[in-house]
Scaffold this motif. Structure first.
Motif, PDB file in Angstrom:
ATOM      1  N   ASN A 210       0.809  -1.218   0.000  1.00  0.00           N
ATOM      2  CA  ASN A 210       0.000   0.000   0.000  1.00  0.00           C
ATOM      3  C   ASN A 210       0.847   1.276   0.000  1.00  0.00           C
ATOM      4  O   ASN A 210       0.300   2.375   0.160  1.00  0.00           O
ATOM      5  N   ALA A 211       2.169   1.126  -0.169  1.00  0.00           N
ATOM      6  CA  ALA A 211       3.089   2.269  -0.193  1.00  0.00           C
ATOM      7  C   ALA A 211       2.928   3.130   1.053  1.00  0.00           C
ATOM      8  O   ALA A 211       2.895   4.362   0.997  1.00  0.00           O
ATOM      9  N   VAL A 212       2.816   2.458   2.199  1.00  0.00           N
ATOM     10  CA  VAL A 212       2.652   3.137   3.485  1.00  0.00           C
ATOM     11  C   VAL A 212       3.974   3.047   4.246  1.00  0.00           C
ATOM     12  O   VAL A 212       4.612   1.999   4.276  1.00  0.00           O
ATOM     13  N   HIS A 213       4.373   4.163   4.879  1.00  0.00           N
ATOM     14  CA  HIS A 213       5.657   4.201   5.574  1.00  0.00           C
ATOM     15  C   HIS A 213       5.486   4.721   7.001  1.00  0.00           C
ATOM     16  O   HIS A 213       5.706   5.906   7.266  1.00  0.00           O
ATOM     17  N   PRO A 214       5.098   3.856   7.923  1.00  0.00           N
ATOM     18  CA  PRO A 214       5.006   4.282   9.320  1.00  0.00           C
ATOM     19  C   PRO A 214       6.392   4.428   9.936  1.00  0.00           C
ATOM     20  O   PRO A 214       7.373   3.912   9.399  1.00  0.00           O
ATOM     21  N   ARG A 215       6.462   5.123  11.058  1.00  0.00           N
ATOM     22  CA  ARG A 215       7.727   5.235  11.803  1.00  0.00           C
ATOM     23  C   ARG A 215       7.710   4.187  12.912  1.00  0.00           C
ATOM     24  O   ARG A 215       6.940   4.301  13.867  1.00  0.00           O
ATOM     25  N   ILE A 216       8.542   3.165  12.770  1.00  0.00           N
ATOM     26  CA  ILE A 216       8.603   2.116  13.782  1.00  0.00           C
ATOM     27  C   ILE A 216       9.563   2.577  14.868  1.00  0.00           C
ATOM     28  O   ILE A 216      10.781   2.594  14.672  1.00  0.00           O
ATOM     29  N   VAL A 217       9.010   2.954  16.008  1.00  0.00           N
ATOM     30  CA  VAL A 217       9.838   3.533  17.074  1.00  0.00           C
ATOM     31  C   VAL A 217      10.309   2.488  18.077  1.00  0.00           C
ATOM     32  O   VAL A 217      11.240   2.743  18.842  1.00  0.00           O
ATOM     33  N   ALA A 218       9.666   1.316  18.105  1.00  0.00           N
ATOM     34  CA  ALA A 218      10.107   0.265  19.031  1.00  0.00           C
ATOM     35  C   ALA A 218       9.667  -1.101  18.515  1.00  0.00           C
ATOM     36  O   ALA A 218       8.587  -1.240  17.941  1.00  0.00           O
ATOM     37  N   LYS A 219      10.536  -2.100  18.724  1.00  0.00           N
ATOM     38  CA  LYS A 219      10.227  -3.503  18.412  1.00  0.00           C
ATOM     39  C   LYS A 219      10.610  -4.335  19.631  1.00  0.00           C
ATOM     40  O   LYS A 219      11.618  -4.066  20.272  1.00  0.00           O
ATOM     41  N   THR A 220       9.810  -5.364  19.918  1.00  0.00           N
ATOM     42  CA  THR A 220      10.058  -6.154  21.112  1.00  0.00           C
ATOM     43  C   THR A 220       9.582  -7.582  20.914  1.00  0.00           C
ATOM     44  O   THR A 220       8.844  -7.875  19.978  1.00  0.00           O
ATOM     45  N   ALA A 221      10.000  -8.479  21.811  1.00  0.00           N
ATOM     46  CA  ALA A 221       9.518  -9.861  21.800  1.00  0.00           C
ATOM     47  C   ALA A 221       8.398 -10.063  22.811  1.00  0.00           C
ATOM     48  O   ALA A 221       7.857 -11.164  22.922  1.00  0.00           O
ATOM     49  N   GLU A 222       8.030  -9.016  23.555  1.00  0.00           N
ATOM     50  CA  GLU A 222       7.015  -9.126  24.595  1.00  0.00           C
ATOM     51  C   GLU A 222       5.846  -8.195  24.293  1.00  0.00           C
ATOM     52  O   GLU A 222       5.998  -6.975  24.287  1.00  0.00           O
ATOM     53  N   SER A 223       4.666  -8.781  24.055  1.00  0.00           N
ATOM     54  CA  SER A 223       3.494  -7.944  23.780  1.00  0.00           C
ATOM     55  C   SER A 223       3.150  -7.071  24.978  1.00  0.00           C
ATOM     56  O   SER A 223       2.608  -5.969  24.823  1.00  0.00           O
ATOM     57  N   GLY A 224       3.475  -7.534  26.177  1.00  0.00           N
ATOM     58  CA  GLY A 224       3.213  -6.729  27.370  1.00  0.00           C
ATOM     59  C   GLY A 224       3.988  -5.418  27.362  1.00  0.00           C
ATOM     60  O   GLY A 224       3.513  -4.409  27.886  1.00  0.00           O
ATOM     61  N   PHE A 225       5.187  -5.434  26.782  1.00  0.00           N
ATOM     62  CA  PHE A 225       5.975  -4.198  26.703  1.00  0.00           C
ATOM     63  C   PHE A 225       5.341  -3.210  25.727  1.00  0.00           C
ATOM     64  O   PHE A 225       5.370  -2.004  25.949  1.00  0.00           O
ATOM     65  N   LEU A 226       4.725  -3.745  24.648  1.00  0.00           N
ATOM     66  CA  LEU A 226       4.010  -2.871  23.718  1.00  0.00           C
ATOM     67  C   LEU A 226       2.875  -2.158  24.437  1.00  0.00           C
ATOM     68  O   LEU A 226       2.625  -0.962  24.213  1.00  0.00           O
ATOM     69  N   TYR A 227       2.174  -2.892  25.283  1.00  0.00           N
ATOM     70  CA  TYR A 227       1.073  -2.319  26.050  1.00  0.00           C
ATOM     71  C   TYR A 227       1.574  -1.179  26.938  1.00  0.00           C
ATOM     72  O   TYR A 227       0.981  -0.098  27.006  1.00  0.00           O
ATOM     73  N   LYS A 228       2.701  -1.409  27.629  1.00  0.00           N
ATOM     74  CA  LYS A 228       3.248  -0.379  28.509  1.00  0.00           C
ATOM     75  C   LYS A 228       3.659   0.866  27.724  1.00  0.00           C
ATOM     76  O   LYS A 228       3.410   2.007  28.155  1.00  0.00           O
ATOM     77  N   LEU A 229       4.282   0.660  26.561  1.00  0.00           N
ATOM     78  CA  LEU A 229       4.699   1.797  25.743  1.00  0.00           C
ATOM     79  C   LEU A 229       3.496   2.570  25.208  1.00  0.00           C
ATOM     80  O   LEU A 229       3.534   3.803  25.111  1.00  0.00           O
ATOM     81  N   ALA A 230       2.436   1.831  24.831  1.00  0.00           N
ATOM     82  CA  ALA A 230       1.225   2.508  24.349  1.00  0.00           C
ATOM     83  C   ALA A 230       0.609   3.355  25.457  1.00  0.00           C
ATOM     84  O   ALA A 230       0.125   4.467  25.213  1.00  0.00           O
ATOM     85  N   ARG A 231       0.615   2.855  26.694  1.00  0.00           N
ATOM     86  CA  ARG A 231       0.092   3.628  27.821  1.00  0.00           C
ATOM     87  C   ARG A 231       0.915   4.900  28.054  1.00  0.00           C
ATOM     88  O   ARG A 231       0.391   5.913  28.517  1.00  0.00           O
ATOM     89  N   LEU A 232       2.210   4.806  27.729  1.00  0.00           N
ATOM     90  CA  LEU A 232       3.082   5.983  27.861  1.00  0.00           C
ATOM     91  C   LEU A 232       2.985   6.916  26.650  1.00  0.00           C
ATOM     92  O   LEU A 232       3.707   7.910  26.573  1.00  0.00           O
ATOM     93  N   LYS A 233       2.132   6.561  25.700  1.00  0.00           N
ATOM     94  CA  LYS A 233       1.897   7.349  24.480  1.00  0.00           C
ATOM     95  C   LYS A 233       3.137   7.443  23.596  1.00  0.00           C
ATOM     96  O   LYS A 233       3.363   8.447  22.912  1.00  0.00           O
ATOM     97  N   ALA A 234       3.944   6.366  23.611  1.00  0.00           N
ATOM     98  CA  ALA A 234       5.132   6.334  22.760  1.00  0.00           C
ATOM     99  C   ALA A 234       4.772   6.055  21.316  1.00  0.00           C
ATOM    100  O   ALA A 234       5.569   6.309  20.405  1.00  0.00           O
ATOM    101  N   GLY A 235       3.575   5.504  21.085  1.00  0.00           N
ATOM    102  CA  GLY A 235       3.132   5.187  19.729  1.00  0.00           C
ATOM    103  C   GLY A 235       1.902   4.304  19.782  1.00  0.00           C
ATOM    104  O   GLY A 235       1.367   4.008  20.856  1.00  0.00           O
ATOM    105  N   LEU A 236       1.457   3.882  18.615  1.00  0.00           N
ATOM    106  CA  LEU A 236       0.328   2.971  18.495  1.00  0.00           C
ATOM    107  C   LEU A 236       0.877   1.552  18.407  1.00  0.00           C
ATOM    108  O   LEU A 236       1.804   1.292  17.642  1.00  0.00           O
TER     109      LEU A 236
END
Length: 292
Positions: A210-236
């Motif tokens: 789809n020629a879409v270019h998001p900014r990937i600000v964090a990658k992890t092996a733990e979905s729980g860490f994604l949840y914590k970062l989202a709560r901190l408004k670091a990204g979607l």
């Protein structure tokens, strides 16, 4: 020719020294020299010439080095395959990808073990691609992976699926949306599971298409860490549906993705092994308990 001698050869070739290669392999120089001489006898050639600075590989050695890695892999796979054949009625090694048992009930394996106590069942968690590699090399009999695997020599069966959602924090312009398209994510800060996970590659392909270019600000092996970062408004955060059952979604919303993006779980095994008793028993058991 065997893998021990080939690995000895590789070490000497790379170090250009018998003593340094022996240290690398944790064997004596005498033992290493014996391995090299055995390989030279097998191949009827000289592989190294001694010099004042160590050893220098001959043209035969250069030729062998180019193919040594593949030869070792083929010999090891043959050894694993013969061992697998000998134990086809008594051993079932199951490799499962990280996150699989969030979709499938783990007690499926436990119940199989209880009903088939004559079979020795071993199970271990790996990253998705590791399961595939181990299955190809006959180091596993059965794999539970995420994402379809279309390969000529592989038999596959879909066992379950979960939708993928976008965690959106309160205050973001998308917070009140009911659905999100990948096209909406162009330029957005995103939080993702890392490259070891199938959903990362599915999402990357979807963005590319789809020629879409998001900014990937964090990658992890733990979905729980994604949840914590989202709560901190670091990204979607892009998360599988099963993870939502562990989250407290106050000030967060989980919004489905419009495009087809799933966490699919497949059972896989080699077609050449489909008549092995341990595999046929387990495959029949899975079909009975998941499709009744």
């Amino acid at each position: 020719m065997n893998t021990k001698d080939l690995r000895s050869f590789q070490a000497v070739y790379e170090e250009r020294s018998i003593s340094k290669a022996a240290q690398k392999l944790f064997i004596t120089p005498q033992g290493l020299g014996k391995n090299i001489r055995a390989l030279e006898q097998d191949l009827h050639t000289v592989l190294f010439e001694r010099t004042s600075h160590g050893v220098e590989p001959t043209e035969s050695a250069h030729l062998l080095y180019e193919q040594a890695g593949e030869l070792i892999h083929r010999l090891e796979t043959l050894d694993y395959s013969i061992s697998q054949l000998k134990q086809q009625k008594i051993l079932l090694r199951i490799g499962y990808a990280c996150g699989v048992f969030n979709v499938l009930p783990f007690d499926l394996i436990q119940q199989f073990m209880k009903e088939n106590d004559q079979i020795r069942v071993e199970y271990c968690e790996y990253f998705n691609e590791e399961v595939k590699a181990l299955l190809r090399d006959s180091r596993l009999e059965y794999g539970l992976i995420v994402g379809d695997w279309i390969e000529e020599k592989i038999e596959r069966r879909k066992l379950g699926e979960e939708d993928i959602f976008l965690l959106i924090y309160e205050g973001h312009p998308f917070y009140e949306r009911e659905r999100i398209s990948v096209n909406d994510l162009d330029g957005e800060n995103l939080l993702l599971m890392n490259e070891h996970f199938h959903m990362y590659h599915d999402f990357a392909r979807l963005c590319q298409m789809n020629a879409v270019h998001p900014r990937i600000v964090a990658k992890t092996a733990e979905s729980g860490f994604l949840y914590k970062l989202a709560r901190l408004k670091a990204g979607l955060a892009l998360v599988p549906g099963f993870a939502l059952r562990e989250y407290h979604l106050e000030h967060l919303r989980a919004v489905p993705i419009e495009e087809p993006l799933k966490w699919d779980v497949y059972g896989v095994y080699k077609k050449d092994n489909r008549h092995y008793e341990t595999i046929t028993r387990f495959d029949a058991f899975v079909r009975k308990h998941l499709y009744h």
